[in-house]
Every structure is written in structure tokens, then in C-alpha cells.
Design a protein around this motif. Structure first.
Motif, PDB file in Angstrom:
ATOM      1  N   LEU A   2      -6.858  -0.910  -5.295  1.00 21.94           N
ATOM      2  CA  LEU A   2      -5.520  -1.477  -5.181  1.00 21.94           C
ATOM      3  C   LEU A   2      -5.479  -2.492  -4.044  1.00 21.94           C
ATOM      4  CD1 LEU A   2      -3.473   1.821  -5.528  1.00 21.94           C
ATOM      5  CD2 LEU A   2      -3.805   0.077  -7.272  1.00 21.94           C
ATOM      6  N   ARG A   3      -4.933  -3.664  -4.319  1.00 22.61           N
ATOM      7  CA  ARG A   3      -4.809  -4.701  -3.291  1.00 22.61           C
ATOM      8  C   ARG A   3      -3.458  -4.517  -2.600  1.00 22.61           C
ATOM      9  NH1 ARG A   3      -6.353 -10.295  -5.918  1.00 22.61           N
ATOM     10  NH2 ARG A   3      -6.593 -10.823  -3.736  1.00 22.61           N
ATOM     11  N   PHE A   4      -3.458  -4.550  -1.271  1.00 17.79           N
ATOM     12  CA  PHE A   4      -2.220  -4.320  -0.530  1.00 17.79           C
ATOM     13  C   PHE A   4      -2.243  -5.051   0.801  1.00 17.79           C
ATOM     14  CE2 PHE A   4      -5.163  -1.246   1.060  1.00 17.79           C
ATOM     15  CZ  PHE A   4      -4.834  -1.057   2.388  1.00 17.79           C
ATOM     16  N   PHE A   5      -1.048  -5.228   1.365  1.00 21.23           N
ATOM     17  CA  PHE A   5      -0.879  -5.745   2.714  1.00 21.23           C
ATOM     18  C   PHE A   5      -0.315  -4.617   3.544  1.00 21.23           C
ATOM     19  CE2 PHE A   5      -0.874  -9.480   0.108  1.00 21.23           C
ATOM     20  CZ  PHE A   5      -1.613 -10.383   0.847  1.00 21.23           C
ATOM     21  N   SER A   6      -0.728  -4.531   4.786  1.00 19.13           N
ATOM     22  CA  SER A   6      -0.312  -3.436   5.651  1.00 19.13           C
ATOM     23  C   SER A   6       0.569  -3.949   6.781  1.00 19.13           C
ATOM     24  CB  SER A   6      -1.555  -2.765   6.237  1.00 19.13           C
ATOM     25  OG  SER A   6      -1.186  -1.737   7.112  1.00 19.13           O
ATOM     26  N   ARG A   7       1.402  -3.078   7.284  1.00 12.54           N
ATOM     27  CA  ARG A   7       2.208  -3.408   8.461  1.00 12.54           C
ATOM     28  C   ARG A   7       1.313  -3.537   9.690  1.00 12.54           C
ATOM     29  NH1 ARG A   7       7.153   0.365  10.652  1.00 12.54           N
ATOM     30  NH2 ARG A   7       7.632  -0.864  12.480  1.00 12.54           N
ATOM     31  N   TYR A   8       0.239  -2.752   9.719  1.00 11.21           N
ATOM     32  CA  TYR A   8      -0.706  -2.745  10.821  1.00 11.21           C
ATOM     33  C   TYR A   8      -2.085  -3.129  10.306  1.00 11.21           C
ATOM     34  CZ  TYR A   8       3.048   0.064  12.745  1.00 11.21           C
ATOM     35  OH  TYR A   8       4.261   0.512  13.151  1.00 11.21           O
ATOM     36  N   TYR A   9      -2.994  -3.440  11.210  1.00  9.89           N
ATOM     37  CA  TYR A   9      -4.349  -3.789  10.797  1.00  9.89           C
ATOM     38  C   TYR A   9      -4.980  -2.628  10.031  1.00  9.89           C
ATOM     39  CZ  TYR A   9      -9.300  -4.616  10.696  1.00  9.89           C
ATOM     40  OH  TYR A   9     -10.573  -4.758  10.246  1.00  9.89           O
ATOM     41  N   ASP A  10      -5.563  -2.960   8.903  1.00  4.10           N
ATOM     42  CA  ASP A  10      -6.304  -2.004   8.089  1.00  4.10           C
ATOM     43  C   ASP A  10      -7.434  -2.794   7.447  1.00  4.10           C
ATOM     44  OD1 ASP A  10      -7.268  -0.488   5.882  1.00  4.10           O
ATOM     45  OD2 ASP A  10      -5.389   0.603   5.764  1.00  4.10           O
ATOM     46  N   VAL A  18       3.204  -8.757   5.061  1.00  2.56           N
ATOM     47  CA  VAL A  18       3.321  -9.380   3.738  1.00  2.56           C
ATOM     48  C   VAL A  18       4.278 -10.568   3.733  1.00  2.56           C
ATOM     49  CG1 VAL A  18       5.177  -7.889   2.862  1.00  2.56           C
ATOM     50  CG2 VAL A  18       3.489  -8.846   1.281  1.00  2.56           C
ATOM     51  N   PHE A  19       5.283 -10.571   4.603  1.00  2.49           N
ATOM     52  CA  PHE A  19       6.263 -11.653   4.611  1.00  2.49           C
ATOM     53  C   PHE A  19       5.693 -12.970   5.145  1.00  2.49           C
ATOM     54  CE2 PHE A  19       8.914  -7.799   4.755  1.00  2.49           C
ATOM     55  CZ  PHE A  19       9.600  -7.983   3.573  1.00  2.49           C
ATOM     56  N   SER A  20       4.500 -12.937   5.695  1.00  2.00           N
ATOM     57  CA  SER A  20       3.860 -14.171   6.167  1.00  2.00           C
ATOM     58  C   SER A  20       2.758 -14.625   5.208  1.00  2.00           C
ATOM     59  CB  SER A  20       3.280 -13.965   7.568  1.00  2.00           C
ATOM     60  OG  SER A  20       2.204 -13.048   7.525  1.00  2.00           O
ATOM     61  N   LEU A  29      -1.432  -6.554  -7.415  1.00  2.00           N
ATOM     62  CA  LEU A  29      -0.862  -6.058  -6.157  1.00  2.00           C
ATOM     63  C   LEU A  29      -0.127  -4.741  -6.370  1.00  2.00           C
ATOM     64  CD1 LEU A  29       0.607  -9.299  -4.543  1.00  2.00           C
ATOM     65  CD2 LEU A  29      -1.386  -8.004  -3.805  1.00  2.00           C
ATOM     66  N   PHE A  30      -0.232  -3.867  -5.394  1.00  2.00           N
ATOM     67  CA  PHE A  30       0.440  -2.580  -5.342  1.00  2.00           C
ATOM     68  C   PHE A  30       1.305  -2.598  -4.097  1.00  2.00           C
ATOM     69  CE2 PHE A  30       0.364   1.640  -3.368  1.00  2.00           C
ATOM     70  CZ  PHE A  30       0.938   2.396  -4.375  1.00  2.00           C
ATOM     71  N   CYS A  31       2.600  -2.318  -4.244  1.00  2.00           N
ATOM     72  CA  CYS A  31       3.541  -2.446  -3.126  1.00  2.00           C
ATOM     73  C   CYS A  31       4.336  -1.152  -2.947  1.00  2.00           C
ATOM     74  CB  CYS A  31       4.508  -3.589  -3.392  1.00  2.00           C
ATOM     75  SG  CYS A  31       3.714  -5.131  -3.890  1.00  2.00           S
ATOM     76  N   PHE A  32       4.403  -0.684  -1.718  1.00  2.00           N
ATOM     77  CA  PHE A  32       5.157   0.520  -1.388  1.00  2.00           C
ATOM     78  C   PHE A  32       5.958   0.203  -0.126  1.00  2.00           C
ATOM     79  CE2 PHE A  32       4.537   5.444  -1.187  1.00  2.00           C
ATOM     80  CZ  PHE A  32       5.902   5.613  -1.085  1.00  2.00           C
ATOM     81  N   MET A  37      13.493  -1.802   3.794  1.00  2.00           N
ATOM     82  CA  MET A  37      13.059  -3.168   3.511  1.00  2.00           C
ATOM     83  C   MET A  37      12.947  -3.477   2.018  1.00  2.00           C
ATOM     84  SD  MET A  37      10.143  -3.499   6.420  1.00  2.00           S
ATOM     85  CE  MET A  37       9.908  -5.246   6.209  1.00  2.00           C
ATOM     86  N   ILE A  38      13.312  -2.553   1.155  1.00  2.00           N
ATOM     87  CA  ILE A  38      13.126  -2.757  -0.284  1.00  2.00           C
ATOM     88  C   ILE A  38      13.877  -3.985  -0.777  1.00  2.00           C
ATOM     89  CG2 ILE A  38      13.552  -1.802  -2.580  1.00  2.00           C
ATOM     90  CD1 ILE A  38      12.957   0.977  -1.374  1.00  2.00           C
ATOM     91  N   SER A  39      15.136  -4.130  -0.432  1.00  2.00           N
ATOM     92  CA  SER A  39      15.923  -5.276  -0.895  1.00  2.00           C
ATOM     93  C   SER A  39      15.303  -6.596  -0.451  1.00  2.00           C
ATOM     94  CB  SER A  39      17.361  -5.178  -0.380  1.00  2.00           C
ATOM     95  OG  SER A  39      18.111  -6.269  -0.840  1.00  2.00           O
ATOM     96  N   MET A  40      14.973  -6.711   0.809  1.00  2.00           N
ATOM     97  CA  MET A  40      14.361  -7.927   1.342  1.00  2.00           C
ATOM     98  C   MET A  40      13.005  -8.179   0.683  1.00  2.00           C
ATOM     99  SD  MET A  40      13.689  -9.028   5.329  1.00  2.00           S
ATOM    100  CE  MET A  40      12.854  -7.525   5.722  1.00  2.00           C
ATOM    101  N   PHE A  41      12.257  -7.118   0.455  1.00  2.00           N
ATOM    102  CA  PHE A  41      10.944  -7.252  -0.153  1.00  2.00           C
ATOM    103  C   PHE A  41      11.041  -7.738  -1.598  1.00  2.00           C
ATOM    104  CE2 PHE A  41       7.218  -5.535  -2.352  1.00  2.00           C
ATOM    105  CZ  PHE A  41       6.238  -6.227  -1.658  1.00  2.00           C
TER     106      PHE A  41
END
Length: 112
Positions: A2-10, A18-20, A29-32, A37-41
Motif C-alpha cells: 500500500l502506498r501512503f504518506f505519513s504525518r511523521y517520517y516513515d 500529504v497536503f504538500s 493510494l491508501f488513505c486513513f 482532518m477528513i473533510s479537509m483531506f
């Protein structure tokens, strides 16, 4: 995988914050997103015209119509109070169950 972006380094993540990121050319992409932040995401995904799988609570919320209007398919991932699907790291480093008081769903969305 699964491809993902993290809030912290991983080291397994595609990137941090992800917002940048520019997501429109990525597939699979897999998003959780965190609940606050769901609405903004979802609006971010819509602006970038992204397709992905989003895991969210099945609740009545302001963002739910946007999600359903762009849903391709969905399924229930966990029923309320299920302790077998999600886990988090405890302060000791041990994985412990994460329980939600509502159903969690995976929704394949396609924003065009």
C-alpha cells in the motif's frame, strides 16, 4: 504494498505531509486520515482529482455527502467496538488494539 504518506517520517512512506504533495499521477493510494482532518483531506483529493481508497468512520458528518458522491465502491472494515482490525503502538512499544465506537469503512473514491 500500500502506498501512503505519513504525518511523521516513515521509511516505507511515499513522503511526509500529504497536503504538500502532488498526488494526481499516483495510483494505488491508501488513505486513513485522522478524523478531524477528513473533510479537509477529501477536499484536497477532489482538488487534485485523485483516486484512492479512504478508510473513514461510517458516521453522519458534513463530509459524508462528498465521499458518497465520488464513491466507486465500499465495504465495512470493522463493526463498532471490534478489537481485531486496528492497532496502535502503546507507550511500551507493544501493539495494542484500537477500538472505535462506530463502524469503519473502506471507500474507493474517484475524483474527476
Amino acid at each position: 504494498p500500500l502506498r501512503f504518506f505519513s504525518r511523521y517520517y516513515d521509511h516505507l512512506a511515499e513522503g511526509v505531509n500529504v497536503f504538500s504533495q502532488q498526488l494526481e499521477n499516483l495510483e494505488g493510494l491508501f488513505c486513513f486520515p485522522p478524523m478531524p482532518m477528513i473533510s479537509m483531506f477529501l477536499k484536497f483529493l477532489q482538488a487534485q482529482r485523485v483516486s484512492c481508497v479512504v478508510v473513514v468512520p461510517r458516521i453522519s458528518a458534513s463530509w459524508y455527502n462528498l465521499l458518497q458522491a465520488n464513491a466507486v465502491s465500499s465495504c465495512i472494515v470493522a463493526v463498532p467496538y471490534c478489537n481485531k482490525v486496528f492497532s496502535i503502538s502503546a507507550a511500551t512499544g507493544k501493539r495494542v488494539p484500537k477500538v472505535y465506537d462506530h463502524a469503519m469503512i473502506a471507500v474507493a473514491v474517484k475524483f474527476v
